[in-house]
Design a protein around this motif. Structure first.
Motif: not given
Length: 306
Positions: A159-170
């Protein structure tokens, strides 16, 4: 390999043995059988006999190895049921079948040999680099599901990995973590490091990574990348290299491709077609050159008898 026993089974003995135990009504009622019978192509006798052959596999493995459980994808339900029925009738023993949901692509296609997109655990069939690249290319819509299916990461961490991905998808954080976890699980840390070296060499023009690659890694990289083995002759130029590797068109357009800055060797752009290749610069200490044409077209050159 089921040919070890099916290949020695006489037709009449199979027909009177396993064939006598399997009921036509049950075989014909299977969803897969019904779908094929209704299709324009119909169903061949070979296809119809397939569930009976797989059922016999279960019976043989029960007799020979004490196997009591068959597990397969959801599309194998009918075949597994045929095996259950055959073994139960033949031996009077309880056996079991388990089906699991199929792993599919984002388009819903099955991943496997039949679909032509299988990913193998055997390094000879899918190298660590290829395995890593398969998972690092997964789309956002499926990467979270794959993290849950193919890794042992805690759900909270996913869940944390996906939350960080939402902020920095690039940064492609979930894809890189997925690829790393699966590659390490299948091939160990050494295999993961191999995959990263190949990735850096091919997609990031890392001279250090390219020089550190073993012959096995180079051969694995050759499978996906056009390659050539060339003999270094005195005075070989950048233009000679590109033409011998069939990387540029013949004539003035190929020459101009170089002068326009469309050619790089080991990450260094070369704009002089007549420049003579230099060992240590254009040719690395492991006898390799990484030639790039444009942004995405790579060629690996293995130099002979340096």
């Amino acid at each position: 390999d089921n040919a070890a026993w099916l290949g020695r089974e006489p037709l009449l003995r199979f027909a009177c043995g396993a064939g006598g135990r399997l009921r036509m009504g049950a075989l014909l009622s299977r969803h897969g059988c019904q779908a094929r019978l209704r299709s324009a192509e119909g169903m061949s006798l070979a296809e119809f006999l397939y569930p009976a052959l797989q059922a016999y596999d279960f019976l043989h493995l029960r007799r020979r190895h004490g196997c009591r459980l068959q597990i397969g994808g959801a599309d194998q339900m009918g075949n597994i049921m045929s095996g259950y029925e055959l073994v139960s009738r033949e031996t009077g023993e309880d056996v079991f079948g388990i089906t699991v949901p199929l792993i599919t692509s984002t388009t819903g296609d099955k991943l496997g040999k039949t679909a032509g997109n299988a990913v193998w655990l055997n390094r000879d069939k899918t190298s660590p680099f290829e395995l890593y690249q398969f998972f690092v290319r997964q789309q956002d819509s499926i990467v979270e599901k794959y993290l849950k299916l193919f890794t042992f990461l805690p759900l909270e961490e996913i869940r944390h990995i996906m939350e960080m991905h939402a902020k920095e998808p690039e940064k492609w954080g979930p894809q890189k973590r997925l690829a790393a976890e699966v590659t390490k699980l299948v091939h160990g840390r050494e295999g993961l490091e191999s995959a990263k070296r190949c990735t850096k060499a091919l997609y990031h023009s890392s001279v250090e990574a390219l020089e550190a690659m073993s012959d096995q890694e180079l051969q694995e990289l050759f499978k996906q990348t056009p390659s050539a083995e060339l003999l270094l002759e005195p005075g070989t130029s950048v233009l000679d290299l590109c033409r011998k590797a069939n990387a540029i068109p013949a004539g003035p357009s190929g020459y101009q491709k170089i002068t326009d800055g469309g050619v790089s060797i080991n990450g260094i752009r070369e704009t002089n077609p007549e420049a003579v290749l230099v060992v240590g610069q254009h040719i690395l200490k492991n006898g390799v050159s990484l030639l790039r044409i444009g942004k995405k077209n790579y060629y690996i050159i293995k130099w002979l008898q340096l």
